[in-house]
Write an enzyme that holds these catalytic residues in place. Structure first.
Site, PDB file in Angstrom:
ATOM      1  N   ASP A  42       1.013  -1.139   0.192  1.00 42.70           N
ATOM      2  CA  ASP A  42       0.378  -0.069   0.148  1.00 42.70           C
ATOM      3  C   ASP A  42       1.075   0.959   0.490  1.00 42.70           C
ATOM      4  O   ASP A  42       1.856   1.407   0.754  1.00 42.70           O
ATOM      5  CB  ASP A  42      -0.728  -0.472   1.161  1.00 42.70           C
ATOM      6  CG  ASP A  42      -2.630  -0.395   0.930  1.00 42.70           C
ATOM      7  OD1 ASP A  42      -2.396  -1.130   0.222  1.00 42.70           O
ATOM      8  OD2 ASP A  42      -2.986  -1.232   1.849  1.00 42.70           O
ATOM      9  N   LYS A  70      -2.960   2.869  -3.054  1.00 42.43           N
ATOM     10  CA  LYS A  70      -4.287   4.169  -3.365  1.00 42.43           C
ATOM     11  C   LYS A  70      -4.119   5.531  -2.956  1.00 42.43           C
ATOM     12  O   LYS A  70      -3.579   5.753  -2.102  1.00 42.43           O
ATOM     13  CB  LYS A  70      -5.408   3.099  -2.992  1.00 42.43           C
ATOM     14  CG  LYS A  70      -5.503   2.260  -3.575  1.00 42.43           C
ATOM     15  CD  LYS A  70      -6.677   1.553  -2.508  1.00 42.43           C
ATOM     16  CE  LYS A  70      -7.035   0.379  -3.545  1.00 42.43           C
ATOM     17  NZ  LYS A  70      -8.143  -1.199  -2.602  1.00 42.43           N
ATOM     18  N   MET A 177      -9.964   8.672   7.140  1.00 41.82           N
ATOM     19  CA  MET A 177      -9.866   9.237   5.943  1.00 41.82           C
ATOM     20  C   MET A 177     -11.361   9.863   6.156  1.00 41.82           C
ATOM     21  O   MET A 177     -12.048  10.238   5.416  1.00 41.82           O
ATOM     22  CB  MET A 177     -10.623   7.926   5.458  1.00 41.82           C
ATOM     23  CG  MET A 177      -9.541   6.808   5.075  1.00 41.82           C
ATOM     24  SD  MET A 177      -9.601   5.344   4.625  1.00 41.82           S
ATOM     25  CE  MET A 177     -10.780   4.947   5.921  1.00 41.82           C
TER      26      MET A 177
END
Length: 266
Positions: A42, A70, A177
Protein backbone atom coordinates in the site's frame (compact mmCIF):
# COMPACT_ATOMS: atom_id res chain seq x y z
CA UNK A 1 4.34 -22.69 15.67
CA UNK A 2 4.58 -19.01 14.80
CA UNK A 3 2.82 -17.47 11.84
CA UNK A 4 6.20 -16.74 10.27
CA UNK A 5 7.35 -20.35 10.45
CA UNK A 6 4.01 -21.56 9.10
CA UNK A 7 4.23 -19.57 5.87
CA UNK A 8 5.15 -21.77 2.93
CA UNK A 9 5.85 -21.18 -0.77
CA UNK A 10 2.66 -20.50 -2.64
CA UNK A 11 1.01 -18.63 0.23
CA UNK A 12 -0.10 -15.12 1.17
CA UNK A 13 0.42 -13.29 4.43
CA UNK A 14 -1.50 -10.08 5.11
CA UNK A 15 0.63 -7.90 7.39
CA UNK A 16 -0.37 -4.70 9.15
CA UNK A 17 2.38 -2.11 8.67
CA UNK A 18 1.04 0.10 11.44
CA UNK A 19 1.16 3.90 11.09
CA UNK A 20 4.48 3.86 9.24
CA UNK A 21 7.02 3.68 12.08
CA UNK A 22 9.34 0.67 11.78
CA UNK A 23 9.46 0.37 15.56
CA UNK A 24 5.73 -0.39 15.62
CA UNK A 25 5.93 -3.25 13.12
CA UNK A 26 5.48 -6.65 14.76
CA UNK A 27 8.40 -9.07 14.91
CA UNK A 28 6.40 -11.58 12.87
CA UNK A 29 5.75 -8.94 10.24
CA UNK A 30 9.41 -8.00 10.09
CA UNK A 31 10.58 -11.58 9.63
CA UNK A 32 8.00 -12.24 6.95
CA UNK A 33 9.09 -9.15 5.00
CA UNK A 34 12.71 -10.30 5.13
CA UNK A 35 11.75 -13.76 3.83
CA UNK A 36 9.19 -12.70 1.23
CA UNK A 37 9.54 -13.32 -2.49
CA UNK A 38 6.95 -10.68 -3.39
CA UNK A 39 5.63 -7.71 -1.41
CA UNK A 40 2.37 -6.13 -2.56
CA UNK A 41 2.46 -2.75 -0.85
CA UNK A 42 0.00 0.00 0.00
CA UNK A 43 0.92 3.69 -0.09
CA UNK A 44 0.29 4.80 3.50
CA UNK A 45 2.40 3.19 6.18
CA UNK A 46 3.59 0.34 4.00
CA UNK A 47 5.98 2.25 1.74
CA UNK A 48 7.44 4.04 4.73
CA UNK A 49 8.14 0.71 6.42
CA UNK A 50 9.90 -0.62 3.32
CA UNK A 51 12.01 2.54 3.02
CA UNK A 52 13.00 2.48 6.70
CA UNK A 53 13.82 -1.21 6.61
CA UNK A 54 15.95 -0.73 3.49
CA UNK A 55 17.85 2.11 5.18
CA UNK A 56 18.39 0.08 8.35
CA UNK A 57 19.66 -2.95 6.42
CA UNK A 58 21.80 -0.83 4.13
CA UNK A 59 20.41 -2.76 1.18
CA UNK A 60 17.03 -3.34 -0.49
CA UNK A 61 14.86 -6.25 0.51
CA UNK A 62 15.28 -9.37 -1.61
CA UNK A 63 11.60 -9.37 -2.54
CA UNK A 64 10.04 -7.89 -5.65
CA UNK A 65 7.88 -4.94 -4.54
CA UNK A 66 4.60 -4.39 -6.38
CA UNK A 67 3.14 -0.95 -5.64
CA UNK A 68 -0.66 -0.93 -5.48
CA UNK A 69 -0.99 2.25 -3.42
CA UNK A 70 -4.18 4.26 -3.52
CA UNK A 71 -4.65 7.99 -3.15
CA UNK A 72 -7.88 9.80 -2.29
CA UNK A 73 -10.07 9.66 -5.41
CA UNK A 74 -7.37 7.86 -7.41
CA UNK A 75 -7.09 4.07 -7.36
CA UNK A 76 -4.68 3.10 -10.15
CA UNK A 77 -4.92 -0.57 -9.15
CA UNK A 78 -8.53 -1.54 -8.37
CA UNK A 79 -9.20 -3.81 -5.41
CA UNK A 80 -10.28 -6.64 -7.70
CA UNK A 81 -6.93 -6.49 -9.49
CA UNK A 82 -5.06 -6.49 -6.15
CA UNK A 83 -6.89 -9.69 -5.24
CA UNK A 84 -5.87 -11.21 -8.57
CA UNK A 85 -2.21 -10.26 -8.07
CA UNK A 86 -2.09 -12.01 -4.70
CA UNK A 87 -3.54 -15.19 -6.17
CA UNK A 88 -1.36 -15.09 -9.31
CA UNK A 89 1.88 -14.60 -7.38
CA UNK A 90 1.05 -17.31 -4.85
CA UNK A 91 0.22 -19.75 -7.66
CA UNK A 92 3.73 -19.17 -8.99
CA UNK A 93 4.97 -20.74 -5.75
CA UNK A 94 6.05 -17.49 -4.13
CA UNK A 95 5.85 -16.33 -0.55
CA UNK A 96 3.64 -13.27 -0.92
CA UNK A 97 3.37 -10.54 1.69
CA UNK A 98 0.49 -8.13 1.37
CA UNK A 99 1.73 -5.12 3.33
CA UNK A 100 -1.14 -2.89 4.39
CA UNK A 101 -1.12 0.35 6.38
CA UNK A 102 -2.41 0.14 9.95
CA UNK A 103 -4.25 -3.12 10.63
CA UNK A 104 -5.54 -5.22 7.71
CA UNK A 105 -8.94 -5.69 9.36
CA UNK A 106 -9.60 -2.04 10.32
CA UNK A 107 -10.92 -0.28 7.21
CA UNK A 108 -8.19 -2.02 5.24
CA UNK A 109 -10.32 -4.34 3.07
CA UNK A 110 -8.21 -7.17 4.41
CA UNK A 111 -11.29 -9.36 4.79
CA UNK A 112 -11.97 -9.10 1.06
CA UNK A 113 -8.42 -10.16 0.23
CA UNK A 114 -8.57 -13.12 2.62
CA UNK A 115 -11.83 -14.29 1.04
CA UNK A 116 -10.39 -13.96 -2.49
CA UNK A 117 -7.36 -16.06 -1.56
CA UNK A 118 -9.39 -18.74 0.19
CA UNK A 119 -11.81 -19.02 -2.71
CA UNK A 120 -8.82 -19.56 -5.00
CA UNK A 121 -7.46 -22.28 -2.71
CA UNK A 122 -4.49 -20.17 -1.54
CA UNK A 123 -3.13 -20.54 1.99
CA UNK A 124 -3.56 -17.11 3.61
CA UNK A 125 -2.75 -15.79 7.07
CA UNK A 126 -3.14 -12.44 8.80
CA UNK A 127 -0.62 -10.64 11.01
CA UNK A 128 -2.37 -7.84 12.92
CA UNK A 129 -0.92 -4.35 12.86
CA UNK A 130 -1.08 -1.26 15.05
CA UNK A 131 -4.07 0.66 13.75
CA UNK A 132 -3.79 4.41 13.29
CA UNK A 133 -7.09 4.73 15.15
CA UNK A 134 -5.22 4.00 18.39
CA UNK A 135 -1.62 4.91 17.67
CA UNK A 136 -1.99 8.33 16.05
CA UNK A 137 -4.12 9.81 18.89
CA UNK A 138 -1.58 8.32 21.32
CA UNK A 139 1.34 10.13 19.69
CA UNK A 140 -0.59 13.36 20.30
CA UNK A 141 -1.12 12.44 23.95
CA UNK A 142 -4.82 11.61 23.55
CA UNK A 143 -6.09 8.43 25.26
CA UNK A 144 -9.28 7.11 23.72
CA UNK A 145 -10.62 6.14 27.13
CA UNK A 146 -9.81 7.79 30.45
CA UNK A 147 -11.32 7.34 33.89
CA UNK A 148 -13.80 10.11 34.54
CA UNK A 149 -13.78 11.34 30.93
CA UNK A 150 -14.51 8.48 28.53
CA UNK A 151 -15.45 4.84 28.97
CA UNK A 152 -16.00 3.86 25.34
CA UNK A 153 -15.07 4.84 21.81
CA UNK A 154 -16.16 4.35 18.22
CA UNK A 155 -13.94 4.17 15.15
CA UNK A 156 -15.63 5.33 11.95
CA UNK A 157 -14.57 5.98 8.39
CA UNK A 158 -15.09 9.40 6.90
CA UNK A 159 -14.63 8.02 3.41
CA UNK A 160 -18.40 8.17 3.14
CA UNK A 161 -20.48 10.84 4.83
CA UNK A 162 -20.81 10.11 8.52
CA UNK A 163 -24.20 9.25 9.96
CA UNK A 164 -25.33 9.74 13.53
CA UNK A 165 -23.13 8.24 16.25
CA UNK A 166 -24.76 8.04 19.67
CA UNK A 167 -23.26 9.06 22.98
CA UNK A 168 -21.96 12.29 24.42
CA UNK A 169 -18.59 13.86 24.98
CA UNK A 170 -17.67 10.88 27.17
CA UNK A 171 -17.95 8.59 24.14
CA UNK A 172 -14.86 9.24 22.03
CA UNK A 173 -15.23 9.19 18.25
CA UNK A 174 -12.24 8.52 16.00
CA UNK A 175 -12.71 9.27 12.31
CA UNK A 176 -10.27 7.88 9.76
CA UNK A 177 -9.98 9.20 6.20
CA UNK A 178 -12.27 12.04 7.21
CA UNK A 179 -10.73 15.31 6.00
CA UNK A 180 -12.78 15.43 2.80
CA UNK A 181 -16.03 15.07 4.76
CA UNK A 182 -14.98 17.03 7.85
CA UNK A 183 -17.62 19.75 7.54
CA UNK A 184 -20.43 17.22 7.31
CA UNK A 185 -19.05 15.02 10.11
CA UNK A 186 -18.68 17.96 12.49
CA UNK A 187 -22.24 19.06 11.81
CA UNK A 188 -23.64 15.54 12.37
CA UNK A 189 -21.77 15.02 15.65
CA UNK A 190 -22.59 18.52 16.93
CA UNK A 191 -26.32 17.91 16.53
CA UNK A 192 -26.37 15.31 19.31
CA UNK A 193 -25.57 15.65 22.99
CA UNK A 194 -21.93 16.43 22.22
CA UNK A 195 -22.85 19.92 21.06
CA UNK A 196 -20.77 22.41 19.09
CA UNK A 197 -18.39 23.02 22.03
CA UNK A 198 -17.16 19.42 22.11
CA UNK A 199 -13.34 19.30 21.79
CA UNK A 200 -11.78 18.02 18.57
CA UNK A 201 -8.22 17.25 17.52
CA UNK A 202 -6.89 16.50 14.05
CA UNK A 203 -3.54 14.72 13.89
CA UNK A 204 -1.93 14.97 10.47
CA UNK A 205 0.76 12.58 9.25
CA UNK A 206 1.05 10.78 12.58
CA UNK A 207 4.61 9.49 13.14
CA UNK A 208 5.68 11.22 9.91
CA UNK A 209 7.99 14.13 9.21
CA UNK A 210 5.03 16.49 8.76
CA UNK A 211 3.18 15.50 11.93
CA UNK A 212 0.97 18.35 13.13
CA UNK A 213 -1.96 18.71 15.53
CA UNK A 214 -4.86 21.11 15.15
CA UNK A 215 -7.23 21.72 18.06
CA UNK A 216 -10.78 23.04 17.90
CA UNK A 217 -14.37 22.21 18.70
CA UNK A 218 -17.09 20.66 16.58
CA UNK A 219 -18.26 24.19 15.88
CA UNK A 220 -14.84 25.56 14.87
CA UNK A 221 -12.71 22.67 13.61
CA UNK A 222 -13.70 22.99 9.95
CA UNK A 223 -12.65 26.66 9.99
CA UNK A 224 -9.32 25.89 11.67
CA UNK A 225 -8.63 22.97 9.32
CA UNK A 226 -9.25 25.16 6.28
CA UNK A 227 -7.13 27.97 7.69
CA UNK A 228 -4.20 25.61 8.28
CA UNK A 229 -4.70 23.69 5.01
CA UNK A 230 -5.02 20.40 6.87
CA UNK A 231 -4.46 17.44 4.57
CA UNK A 232 -4.67 13.66 4.58
CA UNK A 233 -3.48 11.38 6.02
CA UNK A 234 -5.06 12.53 9.25
CA UNK A 235 -6.97 11.13 12.21
CA UNK A 236 -9.81 13.09 13.80
CA UNK A 237 -10.58 12.62 17.50
CA UNK A 238 -13.78 13.97 19.05
CA UNK A 239 -14.53 14.05 22.78
CA UNK A 240 -13.41 15.33 26.15
CA UNK A 241 -10.27 13.17 26.03
CA UNK A 242 -8.84 15.76 23.61
CA UNK A 243 -8.38 18.13 26.57
CA UNK A 244 -5.71 15.77 27.98
CA UNK A 245 -3.38 16.36 25.04
CA UNK A 246 -0.41 18.66 25.65
CA UNK A 247 -1.27 20.25 22.32
CA UNK A 248 -4.54 21.42 23.86
CA UNK A 249 -2.91 23.09 26.86
CA UNK A 250 -4.83 26.30 27.57
CA UNK A 251 -7.13 25.86 24.60
CA UNK A 252 -10.25 25.18 26.65
CA UNK A 253 -9.53 27.33 29.71
CA UNK A 254 -12.04 29.96 28.63
CA UNK A 255 -15.25 30.16 26.68
CA UNK A 256 -13.37 31.50 23.68
CA UNK A 257 -12.97 29.14 20.76
CA UNK A 258 -9.48 27.62 20.65
CA UNK A 259 -7.11 28.85 17.98
CA UNK A 260 -4.98 26.51 15.90
CA UNK A 261 -1.85 28.36 17.02
CA UNK A 262 -2.38 26.71 20.40
CA UNK A 263 -1.80 23.39 18.74
CA UNK A 264 1.77 23.89 17.64
CA UNK A 265 4.00 20.93 18.37
CA UNK A 266 5.62 21.36 21.80
Amino acid sequence: MSLFLAQAPGSVMLIGAGPGDLGLLTVTGLRALEAADVIVADRLGARSIIDQLTEERGAPLDAVVIDVGKQPGHHPVPQERINEILVEEARRGRRVVRLKGGDPFVFGRGGEEVIACREAGIDVQVVPGVTSANSVPAVAGIPLTHRGLATSYTVATGHDQLTEIGGGRDHTVVVLMGIGTLVHSAMVLARGTRGPDCPVAIVEDGFGDSQRVTIGTLGTIAFHAARRSVRSPAVIVVGDVVTLSPYAAGAFDSAAAPHPELARNP
